[in-house]
Design a protein around this motif. Structure first.
Motif, PDB file in Angstrom:
ATOM      1  N   CYS A 209       2.873  16.036 -48.826  1.00  0.00           N
ATOM      2  CA  CYS A 209       3.429  17.277 -48.273  1.00  0.00           C
ATOM      3  C   CYS A 209       2.651  18.478 -48.812  1.00  0.00           C
ATOM      4  CB  CYS A 209       4.905  17.401 -48.637  1.00  0.00           C
ATOM      5  SG  CYS A 209       5.228  17.529 -50.416  1.00  0.00           S
ATOM      6  N   PRO A 210       2.777  19.636 -48.178  1.00  0.00           N
ATOM      7  CA  PRO A 210       2.089  20.836 -48.665  1.00  0.00           C
ATOM      8  C   PRO A 210       2.759  21.394 -49.913  1.00  0.00           C
ATOM      9  CG  PRO A 210       3.418  21.367 -46.747  1.00  0.00           C
ATOM     10  CD  PRO A 210       3.469  19.870 -46.900  1.00  0.00           C
ATOM     11  N   ALA A 211       2.065  22.306 -50.587  1.00  0.00           N
ATOM     12  CA  ALA A 211       2.550  22.857 -51.851  1.00  0.00           C
ATOM     13  C   ALA A 211       3.918  23.533 -51.751  1.00  0.00           C
ATOM     14  CB  ALA A 211       1.509  23.833 -52.419  1.00  0.00           C
ATOM     15  N   PRO A 212       4.183  24.363 -50.751  1.00  0.00           N
ATOM     16  CA  PRO A 212       5.506  25.000 -50.687  1.00  0.00           C
ATOM     17  C   PRO A 212       6.645  23.988 -50.615  1.00  0.00           C
ATOM     18  CG  PRO A 212       3.979  26.136 -49.237  1.00  0.00           C
ATOM     19  CD  PRO A 212       3.295  24.890 -49.691  1.00  0.00           C
ATOM     20  N   GLU A 213       6.437  22.917 -49.829  1.00  0.00           N
ATOM     21  CA  GLU A 213       7.475  21.891 -49.725  1.00  0.00           C
ATOM     22  C   GLU A 213       7.640  21.155 -51.047  1.00  0.00           C
ATOM     23  OE1 GLU A 213       8.282  17.764 -47.230  1.00  0.00           O
ATOM     24  OE2 GLU A 213       7.067  19.363 -46.323  1.00  0.00           O
ATOM     25  N   ALA A 214       6.543  20.893 -51.728  1.00  0.00           N
ATOM     26  CA  ALA A 214       6.614  20.221 -53.022  1.00  0.00           C
ATOM     27  C   ALA A 214       7.346  21.085 -54.041  1.00  0.00           C
ATOM     28  CB  ALA A 214       5.205  19.894 -53.512  1.00  0.00           C
ATOM     29  N   LEU A 215       7.107  22.395 -53.998  1.00  0.00           N
ATOM     30  CA  LEU A 215       7.800  23.301 -54.911  1.00  0.00           C
ATOM     31  C   LEU A 215       9.290  23.329 -54.610  1.00  0.00           C
ATOM     32  CD1 LEU A 215       7.568  25.299 -57.236  1.00  0.00           C
ATOM     33  CD2 LEU A 215       7.000  27.084 -55.565  1.00  0.00           C
ATOM     34  N   ASP A 216       9.659  23.247 -53.328  1.00  0.00           N
ATOM     35  CA  ASP A 216      11.077  23.186 -52.959  1.00  0.00           C
ATOM     36  C   ASP A 216      11.729  21.921 -53.503  1.00  0.00           C
ATOM     37  OD1 ASP A 216      11.041  25.609 -51.651  1.00  0.00           O
ATOM     38  OD2 ASP A 216      10.718  24.746 -49.654  1.00  0.00           O
ATOM     39  N   VAL A 217      10.997  20.808 -53.460  1.00  0.00           N
ATOM     40  CA  VAL A 217      11.516  19.543 -54.013  1.00  0.00           C
ATOM     41  C   VAL A 217      11.780  19.704 -55.500  1.00  0.00           C
ATOM     42  CG1 VAL A 217      10.955  17.135 -54.537  1.00  0.00           C
ATOM     43  CG2 VAL A 217      10.439  18.090 -52.271  1.00  0.00           C
ATOM     44  N   LEU A 218      10.845  20.353 -56.181  1.00  0.00           N
ATOM     45  CA  LEU A 218      10.992  20.572 -57.622  1.00  0.00           C
ATOM     46  C   LEU A 218      12.194  21.476 -57.903  1.00  0.00           C
ATOM     47  CD1 LEU A 218       9.254  19.524 -59.976  1.00  0.00           C
ATOM     48  CD2 LEU A 218       8.109  21.750 -60.001  1.00  0.00           C
ATOM     49  N   ARG A 219      12.353  22.517 -57.107  1.00  0.00           N
ATOM     50  CA  ARG A 219      13.492  23.421 -57.284  1.00  0.00           C
ATOM     51  C   ARG A 219      14.815  22.686 -57.039  1.00  0.00           C
ATOM     52  NH1 ARG A 219      10.470  28.029 -54.560  1.00  0.00           N
ATOM     53  NH2 ARG A 219      10.056  29.535 -56.221  1.00  0.00           N
ATOM     54  N   SER A 220      14.834  21.847 -55.997  1.00  0.00           N
ATOM     55  CA  SER A 220      16.050  21.098 -55.684  1.00  0.00           C
ATOM     56  C   SER A 220      16.437  20.173 -56.833  1.00  0.00           C
ATOM     57  CB  SER A 220      15.836  20.284 -54.403  1.00  0.00           C
ATOM     58  OG  SER A 220      16.978  19.528 -54.093  1.00  0.00           O
ATOM     59  N   ALA A 221      15.430  19.544 -57.438  1.00  0.00           N
ATOM     60  CA  ALA A 221      15.700  18.663 -58.577  1.00  0.00           C
ATOM     61  C   ALA A 221      16.238  19.449 -59.760  1.00  0.00           C
ATOM     62  CB  ALA A 221      14.423  17.919 -58.966  1.00  0.00           C
ATOM     63  N   ALA A 222      15.668  20.620 -60.010  1.00  0.00           N
ATOM     64  CA  ALA A 222      16.138  21.456 -61.116  1.00  0.00           C
ATOM     65  C   ALA A 222      17.573  21.894 -60.896  1.00  0.00           C
ATOM     66  CB  ALA A 222      15.219  22.677 -61.258  1.00  0.00           C
ATOM     67  N   SER A 223      17.905  22.224 -59.634  1.00  0.00           N
ATOM     68  CA  SER A 223      19.269  22.636 -59.324  1.00  0.00           C
ATOM     69  C   SER A 223      20.247  21.484 -59.480  1.00  0.00           C
ATOM     70  CB  SER A 223      19.316  23.189 -57.888  1.00  0.00           C
ATOM     71  OG  SER A 223      20.621  23.547 -57.524  1.00  0.00           O
ATOM     72  N   LEU A 225      19.936  18.796 -61.366  1.00  0.00           N
ATOM     73  CA  LEU A 225      20.049  18.401 -62.771  1.00  0.00           C
ATOM     74  C   LEU A 225      20.572  19.526 -63.655  1.00  0.00           C
ATOM     75  CD1 LEU A 225      16.669  16.463 -63.048  1.00  0.00           C
ATOM     76  CD2 LEU A 225      18.973  15.472 -62.917  1.00  0.00           C
ATOM     77  N   ASP A 226      20.625  20.747 -63.074  1.00  0.00           N
ATOM     78  CA  ASP A 226      21.084  21.928 -63.801  1.00  0.00           C
ATOM     79  C   ASP A 226      20.253  22.172 -65.055  1.00  0.00           C
ATOM     80  OD1 ASP A 226      22.638  24.167 -64.201  1.00  0.00           O
ATOM     81  OD2 ASP A 226      24.159  23.117 -65.374  1.00  0.00           O
ATOM     82  N   ILE A 227      18.944  22.076 -64.886  1.00  0.00           N
ATOM     83  CA  ILE A 227      18.018  22.364 -65.982  1.00  0.00           C
ATOM     84  C   ILE A 227      16.906  23.262 -65.451  1.00  0.00           C
ATOM     85  CG2 ILE A 227      18.497  20.224 -67.239  1.00  0.00           C
ATOM     86  CD1 ILE A 227      15.979  19.027 -66.084  1.00  0.00           C
ATOM     87  N   PRO A 228      16.210  23.953 -66.310  1.00  0.00           N
ATOM     88  CA  PRO A 228      15.156  24.865 -65.843  1.00  0.00           C
ATOM     89  C   PRO A 228      14.052  24.148 -65.081  1.00  0.00           C
ATOM     90  CG  PRO A 228      15.729  25.324 -68.129  1.00  0.00           C
ATOM     91  CD  PRO A 228      16.405  24.033 -67.770  1.00  0.00           C
ATOM     92  N   LEU A 229      13.447  24.875 -64.168  1.00  0.00           N
ATOM     93  CA  LEU A 229      12.365  24.332 -63.344  1.00  0.00           C
ATOM     94  C   LEU A 229      11.224  23.816 -64.200  1.00  0.00           C
ATOM     95  CD1 LEU A 229      11.221  24.053 -60.391  1.00  0.00           C
ATOM     96  CD2 LEU A 229      10.155  26.280 -60.759  1.00  0.00           C
ATOM     97  N   ARG A 230      10.869  24.582 -65.211  1.00  0.00           N
ATOM     98  CA  ARG A 230       9.749  24.187 -66.055  1.00  0.00           C
ATOM     99  C   ARG A 230      10.025  22.867 -66.770  1.00  0.00           C
ATOM    100  NH1 ARG A 230       6.030  27.578 -67.223  1.00  0.00           N
ATOM    101  NH2 ARG A 230       7.453  29.342 -66.889  1.00  0.00           N
ATOM    102  N   GLU A 231      11.274  22.666 -67.178  1.00  0.00           N
ATOM    103  CA  GLU A 231      11.618  21.423 -67.864  1.00  0.00           C
ATOM    104  C   GLU A 231      11.519  20.227 -66.926  1.00  0.00           C
ATOM    105  OE1 GLU A 231      15.337  19.403 -70.347  1.00  0.00           O
ATOM    106  OE2 GLU A 231      15.224  21.592 -70.102  1.00  0.00           O
TER     107      GLU A 231
END
Length: 246
Positions: A209-223, A225-231
């Motif tokens: 997938c493209p970068a924006p979609e991948a970043l959305d996946v990462l954000r969704s996982a952070a949300s 798991l209720d942990i910071p995106l960087r973690e």
């Protein structure tokens, strides 16, 4: 030139039609993110929904300078464009902060050159109402009629209500546009950071997938798991970088 409620209201444009116009305008603009797209929808809806109005335009100023136009009829867009000169009904409405009307452009006009161009384009009546968008953008919505005398005091009332409602909806569109721009800038910053960029690269490789979609996946996982995106990014990068047991 100003609203005169003493004249008889002989047209059929009434409260129900105006209410329907405002509802349609809200539905058409409420989810639009771009200011220019919102203007385009505004003028088309106004043209189609107001009986007696043959075309509609919008003149916009940003920080006091011309900032574009929108026109329901592209062939008549020059009537809203200040590049053809500042002596127009729209600019008069903006300067005076009041509605301007000219029921018959064949009569003496404060804007003779503009009126001549308008008549050449088949326009014989105009109402311009000022629109306050925000502290940067102001403008005027312009209702045009092909027949002299077609625009009545009831149309003036509709124009006033339309301008007030449009100002609120356009301000919201501007806010959404700014928020989207800030989000894009934030995304660019995040992608440039080491561990988040690496995690996005991992997801892009895994999912194709493209970068924006991948970043959305990462954000969704952070949300989730209720942990910071960087973690989340650090965990993902650590997981894929571990040597696998044979």
């Amino acid at each position: 030139m100003n609203l005169d409620t003493r004249e008889p209201m002989i047209d059929t444009l009434g409260v129900l039609e105006t209410a329907a116009l405002l509802r349609e305008l809200t539905a058409g603009l409420i989810a639009v993110d771009g200011f220019d797209e919102a203007l385009d929808r505004l003028v088309r809806i106004a043209r189609d929904a107001v009986p007696g109005v043959d075309c509609c335009g919008f003149t916009a100023l940003r920080a006091g300078e011309p900032a574009g136009v929108a026109a329901s009829d592209p062939a008549r867009a020059e009537l809203d464009d200040l590049r053809h000169g500042p002596d127009t009904p729209a600019m008069t409405a903006i300067r005076r902060r009041e509605m301007i009307t000219a029921a018959d452009l064949a009569e003496e006009s404060p804007w003779p050159a503009w009126a001549e161009r308008a008549r050449g384009l088949g326009v014989h009546g105009v109402i311009s109402a000022p629109v306050d968008v925000d502290d940067q953008v102001i403008g005027a919505i312009n209702l045009y009629a092909e027949s002299a005398g077609a625009l009545t005091p009831r149309h003036q009332l509709t124009a006033m209500l339309l301008a007030e409602h449009a100002g609120l909806l356009l301000a919201a569109a501007r806010d959404r546009e700014r928020q989207a721009a800030r989000a894009d800038q934030l995304d660019t910053t995040l992608l440039a950071e080491g561990v988040v960029g690496q995690a996005v690269g991992v997801i892009m490789t895994q999912r194709g997938c493209p970068a924006p979609e991948a970043l959305d996946v990462l954000r969704s996982a952070a949300s989730s798991l209720d942990i910071p995106l960087r973690e989340v990014a650090e965990r993902l990068v650590l997981t894929v970088s571990r040597p696998r047991d044979n």
